[in-house]
Design a protein around this motif. Structure first.
Motif, PDB file in Angstrom:
ATOM      1  N   TYR A 565     -16.298   3.788 -12.869  1.00  0.00           N
ATOM      2  CA  TYR A 565     -15.433   4.423 -11.864  1.00  0.00           C
ATOM      3  C   TYR A 565     -14.855   3.389 -10.903  1.00  0.00           C
ATOM      4  O   TYR A 565     -13.652   3.362 -10.645  1.00  0.00           O
ATOM      5  CB  TYR A 565     -16.237   5.481 -11.106  1.00  0.00           C
ATOM      6  N   ARG A 566     -15.695   2.516 -10.371  1.00  0.00           N
ATOM      7  CA  ARG A 566     -15.211   1.535  -9.397  1.00  0.00           C
ATOM      8  C   ARG A 566     -14.246   0.534 -10.045  1.00  0.00           C
ATOM      9  O   ARG A 566     -13.235   0.149  -9.445  1.00  0.00           O
ATOM     10  CB  ARG A 566     -16.391   0.815  -8.751  1.00  0.00           C
ATOM     11  N   ALA A 567     -14.551   0.100 -11.274  1.00  0.00           N
ATOM     12  CA  ALA A 567     -13.632  -0.807 -11.973  1.00  0.00           C
ATOM     13  C   ALA A 567     -12.300  -0.112 -12.244  1.00  0.00           C
ATOM     14  O   ALA A 567     -11.226  -0.736 -12.167  1.00  0.00           O
ATOM     15  CB  ALA A 567     -14.267  -1.277 -13.282  1.00  0.00           C
ATOM     16  N   GLY A 568     -12.369   1.186 -12.535  1.00  0.00           N
ATOM     17  CA  GLY A 568     -11.134   1.936 -12.757  1.00  0.00           C
ATOM     18  C   GLY A 568     -10.294   2.050 -11.499  1.00  0.00           C
ATOM     19  O   GLY A 568      -9.056   1.983 -11.543  1.00  0.00           O
ATOM     20  N   VAL A 569     -10.955   2.227 -10.353  1.00  0.00           N
ATOM     21  CA  VAL A 569     -10.218   2.292  -9.087  1.00  0.00           C
ATOM     22  C   VAL A 569      -9.500   0.965  -8.828  1.00  0.00           C
ATOM     23  O   VAL A 569      -8.341   0.939  -8.372  1.00  0.00           O
ATOM     24  CB  VAL A 569     -11.159   2.636  -7.922  1.00  0.00           C
ATOM     25  N   LEU A 570     -10.151  -0.156  -9.126  1.00  0.00           N
ATOM     26  CA  LEU A 570      -9.505  -1.456  -8.939  1.00  0.00           C
ATOM     27  C   LEU A 570      -8.276  -1.584  -9.833  1.00  0.00           C
ATOM     28  O   LEU A 570      -7.233  -2.082  -9.399  1.00  0.00           O
ATOM     29  CB  LEU A 570     -10.504  -2.583  -9.236  1.00  0.00           C
ATOM     30  N   ARG A 571      -8.393  -1.149 -11.083  1.00  0.00           N
ATOM     31  CA  ARG A 571      -7.235  -1.189 -11.977  1.00  0.00           C
ATOM     32  C   ARG A 571      -6.129  -0.274 -11.461  1.00  0.00           C
ATOM     33  O   ARG A 571      -4.943  -0.604 -11.532  1.00  0.00           O
ATOM     34  CB  ARG A 571      -7.643  -0.772 -13.392  1.00  0.00           C
ATOM     35  N   TYR A 572      -6.520   0.885 -10.952  1.00  0.00           N
ATOM     36  CA  TYR A 572      -5.559   1.852 -10.416  1.00  0.00           C
ATOM     37  C   TYR A 572      -4.783   1.237  -9.243  1.00  0.00           C
ATOM     38  O   TYR A 572      -3.563   1.414  -9.119  1.00  0.00           O
ATOM     39  CB  TYR A 572      -6.304   3.105  -9.972  1.00  0.00           C
ATOM     40  N   GLU A 574      -4.293  -1.997  -8.729  1.00  0.00           N
ATOM     41  CA  GLU A 574      -3.421  -3.048  -9.274  1.00  0.00           C
ATOM     42  C   GLU A 574      -2.143  -2.465  -9.845  1.00  0.00           C
ATOM     43  O   GLU A 574      -1.051  -3.004  -9.632  1.00  0.00           O
ATOM     44  CB  GLU A 574      -4.163  -3.819 -10.370  1.00  0.00           C
ATOM     45  N   GLU A 575      -2.260  -1.386 -10.592  1.00  0.00           N
ATOM     46  CA  GLU A 575      -1.095  -0.781 -11.231  1.00  0.00           C
ATOM     47  C   GLU A 575      -0.089  -0.264 -10.211  1.00  0.00           C
ATOM     48  O   GLU A 575       1.095  -0.148 -10.521  1.00  0.00           O
ATOM     49  CB  GLU A 575      -1.549   0.366 -12.134  1.00  0.00           C
ATOM     50  N   ARG A 576      -0.526   0.023  -9.008  1.00  0.00           N
ATOM     51  CA  ARG A 576       0.368   0.555  -7.979  1.00  0.00           C
ATOM     52  C   ARG A 576       0.767  -0.485  -6.934  1.00  0.00           C
ATOM     53  O   ARG A 576       1.274  -0.151  -5.876  1.00  0.00           O
ATOM     54  CB  ARG A 576      -0.287   1.780  -7.320  1.00  0.00           C
ATOM     55  N   GLY A 577       0.543  -1.722  -7.255  1.00  0.00           N
ATOM     56  CA  GLY A 577       1.039  -2.806  -6.406  1.00  0.00           C
ATOM     57  C   GLY A 577       0.100  -3.250  -5.309  1.00  0.00           C
ATOM     58  O   GLY A 577       0.428  -4.185  -4.573  1.00  0.00           O
ATOM     59  N   PHE A 578      -1.069  -2.612  -5.169  1.00  0.00           N
ATOM     60  CA  PHE A 578      -2.036  -3.009  -4.146  1.00  0.00           C
ATOM     61  C   PHE A 578      -3.066  -3.943  -4.797  1.00  0.00           C
ATOM     62  O   PHE A 578      -4.200  -3.543  -5.085  1.00  0.00           O
ATOM     63  CB  PHE A 578      -2.704  -1.779  -3.536  1.00  0.00           C
TER      64      PHE A 578
END
Length: 597
Positions: A565-572, A574-578
């Protein structure tokens, strides 16, 4: 209508006889009288023409237009024209349509500026301004480019009209007679950049000094200095340099400046100051500049921060264009850390006096420049000591209510971390022994990393038991008060202080975190993702915790681990420019480094 636009009005004299013989045409007589009144000179006044006008005047009943033309004749030969013929009612010859003329002048000026912008400023041709001198603000006259006494085998700057002609004749071009024209002519500026001339700069200095002397002696109003800043600004913006000889001008100017008039232009002009010893520059110029500019308002403080950001950007360009030997012997290794340290204090003050998101972003603009342009360049990092922001500023920005601020801050710290590693790794191109001031900062910087990782990732916000941890400098008494507050809000103890600023609960990250989980659930319902074999029967209410994920799986929800979950939030993010938060985590947390590899 267009008489004032003719380059050579004398050409109309060649048609004087034709125009005069048309006076018997009544339809155009008023306009003819006006034109003849403008072009009449002594040689045009003949006896037969006087007789013709007198005859026409009697035939038309003393036409005011003819009477006005007759008075023009009488001005040249008052002893010939006598009697009452010229004493009647006479027309006043004025432009027939002043509004039309004003609009035409405006169009002409716009066209001239467009040509200059397109072919002069960006191209290769001298400014002509319809053959007149360049006029600065409030009438300051700057000589136009004009070359006298050119040799037969030389080329004048006025003949250059293309990059090719400038390149082919660079060594043969004669400098114009008045080199102070360099302040207004872009082509002459290009020539002096390619062929530096000490005499040219000396002439500019003499001209500026003369203007200063006029103000000191009272022959000119002090506002003249403000007008001169406009001219110097255009010169500095075109050449991207501000000669040191103009520093004396600004020292005089700051004595009469109120800190508000043309503030933006003054700030932009001074940002082109050459790279020099910062402490000396601060004593002779920047300290007086700050004293005048700062007026106990946040706007003036932000203007000062903008100035230092622009100044550092110009100095960075200078350093990047220098070789290693030149850089090591330049003032840069001492000036850059001194400038950053000075802005550290300024930024900390601004963050407290104006705690807004735009202010925080402006502060981050400066440190982004420091991190990405200076400490990310091996050639600069090899000579310039790393200087970190103050601790209180880092923690203040981290607890901003803007995700953009938090993300950019984490990205800057990740860049700083790579810079430290680059310096300390022997195989790196920027490897070198640490400077004394750097050794004193390593522990503080490690505290930044430990505290932010504790807050965002480990669920141990404000902990001080870990090595290097400073608890975000939060006093222990305040921590106890916060824990007591949380117990009142959540009596069952589900919300703990250590995780309240983590990925799931943080005010700036909670929306992104729960949005990531919602997308996973939506994709599961749409059949695009196979996380479980038994379908989705429950959604997570949020916010997500390790315990809630385990409970969710038991209720028929998504089966996803806390780490996934936490790794997915980091990818999320990144994908949105943050990218800042993921970048910092990937560069700091060892388990994430391995996982990403």
């Amino acid at each position: 209508m267009v008489y004032h636009l003719l380059q050579d009005t004398g050409i109309l004299s060649q048609t004087y006889g034709v125009l005069f013989n048309l006076l018997d045409t009544a339809a155009i007589r008023p306009q003819l009288c006006h034109v003849l009144a403008l072009i009449t000179r002594r040689q045009h006044v003949k006896p037969f023409r006087i007789q013709t006008i007198l005859a026409l005047s009697r035939q038309t009943g003393n036409d005011p237009k003819l009477t006005g033309l007759l008075r023009v004749f009488k001005n040249y030969y008052p002893e010939i024209i006598v009697g009452d013929a010229a004493n009647g009612r006479a027309a006043t010859f004025k432009h027939p349509d002043p509004q039309w003329r004003a609009r035409l002048d405006e169009i002409q000026q716009q066209q001239t500026e467009a040509i200059q912008d397109g072919t002069v400023r960006n191209g290769f041709a001298v400014r002509s301004a319809f053959g007149r001198q360049q006029r600065g603000a409030k009438g300051i006259l700057i000589p136009a480019v004009h070359t006298l006494h050119a040799q037969e085998n030389s080329v004048t700057l006025e003949e250059v009209n293309s990059p090719k002609s400038l390149a082919e004749n660079l060594d043969k071009i004669e400098f114009p007679t008045q080199l102070v024209a360099v302040l207004a002519d872009p082509l002459l500026q290009k020539l002096l950049v390619l062929r530096p001339d000490a005499e040219g700069l000396s002439r500019v200095n003499n001209w500026v000094t003369a203007c200063l002397d006029d103000v000191r002696s009272g022959d000119a109003d002090p506002s003249l200095l403000l007008d001169m800043v406009d001219i110097i600004h255009d010169y500095a913006a075109s050449t991207k340099t501000l000669p040191p000889l103009l520093i004396n001008f600004f020292r005089e100017f700051l004595q009469v400046w109120d800190g508000r008039d043309k503030r933006k232009i003054v700030v932009e002009t001074l940002s082109f100051l050459p790279l020099m010893n910062f402490k000396e520059l601060y004593q002779i110029l920047l300290q007086p500049f700050e004293s005048v500019l700062l007026d106990n308002t946040s706007e003036s403080q932000l203007s000062l921060l903008t100035f230092y950001t622009s100044l550092l950007r110009q100095w960075t360009l200078t350093m990047l264009s220098s070789d290693s030997t030149t850089l090591s012997s330049s003032p840069a290794p001492q000036s850059i850390p001194a400038l950053i340290a000075h802005v550290n204090t300024l930024s900390l003050t601004i963050a407290q006096t104006s705690p807004t998101v735009p202010t925080h972003l402006l502060i981050l603009d400066f440190y982004t420049l420091v991190a990405t342009r200076i400490f990310s360049s091996p050639s600069l990092l090899k000579h310039i000591p790393i200087t970190i922001p103050p601790s209180l500023l880092i923690y203040t920005l981290h607890f901003s209510h803007s995700l953009e601020v938090v993300s950019r801050l984490c990205g800057i710290l990740a860049t700083y971390k790579r810079a430290w590693e680059s310096v300390m790794v022997s195989t790196s191109p920027s490897a070198r022994p640490l400077f004394a001031e750097e050794r004193q900062q390593i522990t503080t910087f490690n505290a930044f990393l430990m505290d932010l990782c504790n807050v965002l990732w480990r669920g141990r916000a404000f902990a001080v038991s870990d090595a290097n941890a400073k608890g975000c400098l939060v006093p222990r008494t305040l921590e106890a008060a916060l824990r007591g507050y949380l117990k009142k809000v959540e009596p069952d103890g589900e919300l703990v202080l250590g995780s309240v600023f983590g990925l799931s609960h943080s005010p700036v990250l909670c929306l992104q975190s729960i949005s990531f989980l919602r997308e996973l659930e939506d994709r599961e319902l749409e059949g695009e993702m196979d996380i479980s074999d038994r379908g989705l029967r429950a959604r997570h209410a949020g916010p997500v915790t390790q315990q809630s994920l385990a409970a969710l799986a038991g209720k028929g929800g998504l089966e996803i681990s806390w780490q996934e979950y936490r790794a997915g939030v980091l990818r999320y993010l990144e994908e949105r420019g943050f990218k800042g938060v993921p970048e910092l985590m990937y560069n700091t947390m060892k388990n994430l480094m391995k996982g990403r590899q």
